[in-house]
Motif scaffolding. Structure first.
Motif, PDB file in Angstrom:
ATOM      1  N   LEU A 161       6.961   3.069  15.670  1.00 34.26           N
ATOM      2  CA  LEU A 161       5.730   2.353  16.015  1.00 34.26           C
ATOM      3  C   LEU A 161       4.587   3.341  16.172  1.00 34.26           C
ATOM      4  CD1 LEU A 161       4.193  -0.170  16.780  1.00 34.26           C
ATOM      5  CD2 LEU A 161       5.062   0.057  19.115  1.00 34.26           C
ATOM      6  N   ASN A 162       4.861   4.468  16.819  1.00 30.76           N
ATOM      7  CA  ASN A 162       3.845   5.511  16.974  1.00 30.76           C
ATOM      8  C   ASN A 162       3.381   6.010  15.606  1.00 30.76           C
ATOM      9  OD1 ASN A 162       2.465   7.475  18.884  1.00 30.76           O
ATOM     10  ND2 ASN A 162       3.595   8.929  17.637  1.00 30.76           N
ATOM     11  N   TYR A 166      -0.300   5.443  13.965  1.00 29.59           N
ATOM     12  CA  TYR A 166      -1.083   6.616  13.539  1.00 29.59           C
ATOM     13  C   TYR A 166      -1.604   6.432  12.123  1.00 29.59           C
ATOM     14  CZ  TYR A 166      -2.158  11.402  12.138  1.00 29.59           C
ATOM     15  OH  TYR A 166      -2.795  12.520  11.648  1.00 29.59           O
ATOM     16  N   LYS A 167      -0.741   5.968  11.233  1.00 32.55           N
ATOM     17  CA  LYS A 167      -1.172   5.759   9.850  1.00 32.55           C
ATOM     18  C   LYS A 167      -2.226   4.671   9.769  1.00 32.55           C
ATOM     19  CE  LYS A 167       3.155   7.276   7.683  1.00 32.55           C
ATOM     20  NZ  LYS A 167       4.343   6.858   6.889  1.00 32.55           N
ATOM     21  N   GLY A 168      -1.994   3.576  10.506  1.00 35.94           N
ATOM     22  CA  GLY A 168      -2.951   2.475  10.469  1.00 35.94           C
ATOM     23  C   GLY A 168      -4.316   2.865  11.004  1.00 35.94           C
ATOM     24  N   ILE A 169      -4.329   3.545  12.153  1.00 38.87           N
ATOM     25  CA  ILE A 169      -5.608   3.953  12.753  1.00 38.87           C
ATOM     26  C   ILE A 169      -6.270   5.033  11.904  1.00 38.87           C
ATOM     27  CG2 ILE A 169      -6.705   4.886  14.830  1.00 38.87           C
ATOM     28  CD1 ILE A 169      -4.325   3.733  16.418  1.00 38.87           C
ATOM     29  N   SER A 170      -5.467   5.901  11.291  1.00 34.99           N
ATOM     30  CA  SER A 170      -6.030   6.923  10.398  1.00 34.99           C
ATOM     31  C   SER A 170      -6.769   6.267   9.235  1.00 34.99           C
ATOM     32  CB  SER A 170      -4.924   7.835   9.873  1.00 34.99           C
ATOM     33  OG  SER A 170      -4.337   8.589  10.911  1.00 34.99           O
ATOM     34  N   HIS A 171      -6.144   5.279   8.603  1.00 42.60           N
ATOM     35  CA  HIS A 171      -6.806   4.583   7.499  1.00 42.60           C
ATOM     36  C   HIS A 171      -8.037   3.824   7.996  1.00 42.60           C
ATOM     37  CE1 HIS A 171      -4.141   5.558   4.219  1.00 42.60           C
ATOM     38  NE2 HIS A 171      -3.080   5.234   4.940  1.00 42.60           N
ATOM     39  N   GLU A 450      -8.487  13.594  18.108  1.00 46.58           N
ATOM     40  CA  GLU A 450      -8.023  12.949  19.338  1.00 46.58           C
ATOM     41  C   GLU A 450      -6.816  12.057  19.057  1.00 46.58           C
ATOM     42  OE1 GLU A 450     -12.173  12.701  21.920  1.00 46.58           O
ATOM     43  OE2 GLU A 450     -11.611  11.005  20.662  1.00 46.58           O
ATOM     44  N   LEU A 451      -6.876  11.358  17.928  1.00 47.74           N
ATOM     45  CA  LEU A 451      -5.740  10.529  17.530  1.00 47.74           C
ATOM     46  C   LEU A 451      -4.494  11.387  17.318  1.00 47.74           C
ATOM     47  CD1 LEU A 451      -4.821   7.641  16.550  1.00 47.74           C
ATOM     48  CD2 LEU A 451      -5.384   8.436  14.243  1.00 47.74           C
ATOM     49  N   ALA A 452      -4.666  12.542  16.680  1.00 45.49           N
ATOM     50  CA  ALA A 452      -3.527  13.421  16.402  1.00 45.49           C
ATOM     51  C   ALA A 452      -2.888  13.941  17.687  1.00 45.49           C
ATOM     52  CB  ALA A 452      -3.974  14.594  15.533  1.00 45.49           C
ATOM     53  N   LEU A 453      -3.696  14.187  18.701  1.00 43.23           N
ATOM     54  CA  LEU A 453      -3.150  14.633  19.986  1.00 43.23           C
ATOM     55  C   LEU A 453      -2.275  13.556  20.617  1.00 43.23           C
ATOM     56  CD1 LEU A 453      -6.067  16.626  21.673  1.00 43.23           C
ATOM     57  CD2 LEU A 453      -3.730  17.431  21.330  1.00 43.23           C
ATOM     58  N   HIS A 454      -2.780  12.327  20.630  1.00 38.73           N
ATOM     59  CA  HIS A 454      -1.989  11.231  21.187  1.00 38.73           C
ATOM     60  C   HIS A 454      -0.754  10.956  20.328  1.00 38.73           C
ATOM     61  CE1 HIS A 454      -4.587   9.667  24.458  1.00 38.73           C
ATOM     62  NE2 HIS A 454      -5.556  10.246  23.762  1.00 38.73           N
ATOM     63  N   TYR A 455      -0.907  11.112  19.031  1.00 41.23           N
ATOM     64  CA  TYR A 455       0.233  10.912  18.123  1.00 41.23           C
ATOM     65  C   TYR A 455       1.307  11.975  18.377  1.00 41.23           C
ATOM     66  CZ  TYR A 455       2.881  11.380  13.758  1.00 41.23           C
ATOM     67  OH  TYR A 455       3.882  11.525  12.838  1.00 41.23           O
ATOM     68  N   ALA A 457       2.001  13.406  21.035  1.00 41.38           N
ATOM     69  CA  ALA A 457       2.691  13.109  22.303  1.00 41.38           C
ATOM     70  C   ALA A 457       3.313  11.726  22.289  1.00 41.38           C
ATOM     71  CB  ALA A 457       1.710  13.224  23.463  1.00 41.38           C
ATOM     72  N   ALA A 458       3.275  11.043  21.121  1.00 40.43           N
ATOM     73  CA  ALA A 458       3.823   9.671  20.990  1.00 40.43           C
ATOM     74  C   ALA A 458       3.216   8.753  22.038  1.00 40.43           C
ATOM     75  CB  ALA A 458       5.343   9.680  21.095  1.00 40.43           C
ATOM     76  N   ASP A 459       1.890   8.797  22.147  1.00 36.51           N
ATOM     77  CA  ASP A 459       1.200   8.044  23.190  1.00 36.51           C
ATOM     78  C   ASP A 459       0.151   7.091  22.605  1.00 36.51           C
ATOM     79  OD1 ASP A 459       0.742   7.666  26.072  1.00 36.51           O
ATOM     80  OD2 ASP A 459      -1.230   8.535  25.703  1.00 36.51           O
ATOM     81  N   LEU A 460       0.415   6.564  21.415  1.00 35.60           N
ATOM     82  CA  LEU A 460      -0.568   5.686  20.770  1.00 35.60           C
ATOM     83  C   LEU A 460      -0.436   4.242  21.203  1.00 35.60           C
ATOM     84  CD1 LEU A 460      -0.636   7.038  17.106  1.00 35.60           C
ATOM     85  CD2 LEU A 460      -2.296   7.409  18.923  1.00 35.60           C
ATOM     86  N   LEU A 461       0.709   3.872  21.778  1.00 35.92           N
ATOM     87  CA  LEU A 461       0.904   2.486  22.197  1.00 35.92           C
ATOM     88  C   LEU A 461       0.064   2.196  23.430  1.00 35.92           C
ATOM     89  CD1 LEU A 461       2.410  -0.134  21.626  1.00 35.92           C
ATOM     90  CD2 LEU A 461       4.220   0.690  23.159  1.00 35.92           C
ATOM     91  N   LEU A 462      -0.818   1.203  23.317  1.00 33.40           N
ATOM     92  CA  LEU A 462      -1.700   0.864  24.444  1.00 33.40           C
ATOM     93  C   LEU A 462      -1.008  -0.069  25.424  1.00 33.40           C
ATOM     94  CD1 LEU A 462      -4.985   0.275  22.410  1.00 33.40           C
ATOM     95  CD2 LEU A 462      -4.264   2.335  23.596  1.00 33.40           C
TER      96      LEU A 462
END
Length: 462
Positions: A161-162, A166-171, A450-455, A457-462
């Motif tokens: 899911l992480n 990441y791919k979805g938000i990157s696009h 910033e997205l890559a940092l959260h990615y 750490a596997a912390d993209l799930l809100l």
């Protein structure tokens, strides 16, 4: 139904929207979590893992067995029936059981164990292991591994899911950056085009040389070519983003009607110094690390099972039985039974080799766990350095864009009073456009960092 789902249904039904709609990052995250087929497939894997646990636990369900026997010919006419209730336990490989059996007729001496009084015999007993299978056996390992498989699935689900987020938000960010560039160049092109008529009038009046107008039109054409290229890229970005935006049926939805504005994205992944420390503390619980940890625990179970196979088998069985009714005096009263069974293969080389092989496999896995933890830490450190550089670059590009705007405005004033020429003015305008493009890209790069940092750490799930 949330606003995004309503909007997506309107798009699919062909309804005309009053105005273009925005898509924020939290809405995209929510959409991917609840509507993307890949995530739905992962959920089904979790259902399968849960059912595998239920299947493994079923070996400890109680059961009833029945046995009947009757002589249909010959000298003896004995008939026999027995029913047994068995409840397996997970402790000491134990089994509790109760039995009722009854017989009628005559039996040969060698089948005397079937005889009961007229009311039958009731008994209760317990069987358990004292050495091999006492602490662990294949059934208990199966249950334990099924539970670990669920934990492993949970870690893998979080990791996948992480990755998908990441791919979805990157696009999404790629699309946003390109859309902002299209918007910026379009605005600059509209401003330049509005000045064209003025230049044409000045040429007619002899106030401006024809060469200046041609130079201006050449520069205008370069801007139009740039805009055309950006629009082509935007279409590709829209197609890529559509893969991650889904309706309730999981079908892809067009991103062509989405508007792009930094003020609308509701960015949830801001990074500060305190955020860095919080994210870094999560690295030890990274899904990739946890998945390997659960697999290592499965290997530990295999090790315990292999060590268990090296033990002698010593089982004990105890029961108490009582017959009721009439019949031989030898069957009257309460009787207790106690039995032991022992076995051990001489040499046992197969079990020893298996135990040693699993021990080596566990050592191998320990190194893999260390490598995975190092990779996670390395990826985070790399993302942190990139974030530092991205924020510095964004600040410099902001200053560069502001300076390019000022230089162009100054050059335009000079040109209008005859102190400059069209070649220099066009150069200033080209520099302004390039600076604006770089500024937009630098802003998106900060979001990506910033997205890559959260990615990491596997912390993209809100």
């Amino acid at each position: 139904m949330n606003r995004v789902m309503l909007m997506l249904l309107c798009l699919l039904s062909g309804a005309t929207l009053a105005k273009p709609v925005t898509l924020s990052v939290p809405e995209l995250v929510n959409n991917i979590k609840h509507a993307h087929p890949y995530i739905a497939a992962m959920h089904e894997q979790g259902v399968q893992k849960q059912l595998m646990l239920t299947q493994s636990e079923s070996v400890f369900d109680p059961r009833i067995t029945q046995q009947t026997s009757s002589r249909v010919s010959g000298y003896y006419d004995g008939a026999y029936a027995a029913q047994q209730f068995v409840q397996p336990l997970q402790s000491m490989n134990a089994r509790l059981y109760s039995e009722y059996r009854i017989s009628d007729g005559d039996f040969p001496v060698y089948e005397g164990q079937y005889e009961t009084l007229s009311g039958g015999e009731a008994s209760v007993g317990v069987a358990l292991s004292l050495l091999r299978d006492r602490e662990i056996d294949k059934d208990r390992v199966s249950v334990s591994n099924a539970r670990l498989a669920i934990s492993q699935w949970q870690a893998e689900f979080a990791g996948n899911l992480n990755e998908t987020l990441y791919k979805g938000i990157s696009h999404y960010l790629y699309w946003l950056g390109t859309a902002l560039q299209v918007e910026s160049v379009t605005a600059l092109l509209d401003t330049a085009t509005s000045r064209k008529k003025g230049f044409e009038e000045r040429v007619k009046q002899g106030d401006l040389a024809q060469a200046d107008l041609i130079e201006f039109e050449a520069n205008l054409l370069q801007q139009e070519l740039l805009l055309t290229e950006l629009k082509r890229e935007l279409m590709a970005r829209q197609v890529e983003l559509a893969f991650y935006v889904r309706d309730q049926q999981g079908e892809m939805v067009s991103a062509e009607t989405f508007t792009a504005a930094l003020s609308d994205i509701q960015w949830p992944y801001d990074v500060t110094t305190s955020t860095i420390m919080a994210l870094k503390n999560k690295l030890s619980a990274h899904p990739a690390v946890l998945a390997l940890r659960e697999e290592a625990r499965m290997l530990e179970n295999k090790q315990r099972l292999a060590d268990n196979a090296l033990l002698p088998k010593l089982d004990i069985k105890a029961s108490v039985a009582r017959d009721v009714g009439s019949g031989p005096a030898s069957l009257d009263g309460t009787e207790g039974k106690l039995g032991l069974s022992f076995s051990y293969p001489l040499g046992n080389r197969s079990a020893k080799a298996q135990a040693s092989a699993i021990k080596s496999k566990r050592n191998e896995f320990a190194y893999k766990q260390q490598l995975m933890q190092d990779k996670v830490t390395q990826a985070f450190n790399k993302a942190y350095r990139n974030w530092q550089q991205a924020t510095q670059a964004a600040s410099l590009n902001q200053k560069n864009a502001t300076l390019a705007d000022r230089l162009y405005d100054m050059e335009l004033k000079r040109y209008n009073v005859g102190d400059s020429d069209m070649f220099v003015l066009n150069a200033r305008e080209s520099a302004r456009i390039k600076a604006q493009m770089k500024k937009i890209k630098a802003d998106i790069d900060v979001y990506m960092a910033e997205l890559a940092l959260h990615y990491a750490a596997a912390d993209l799930l809100l």
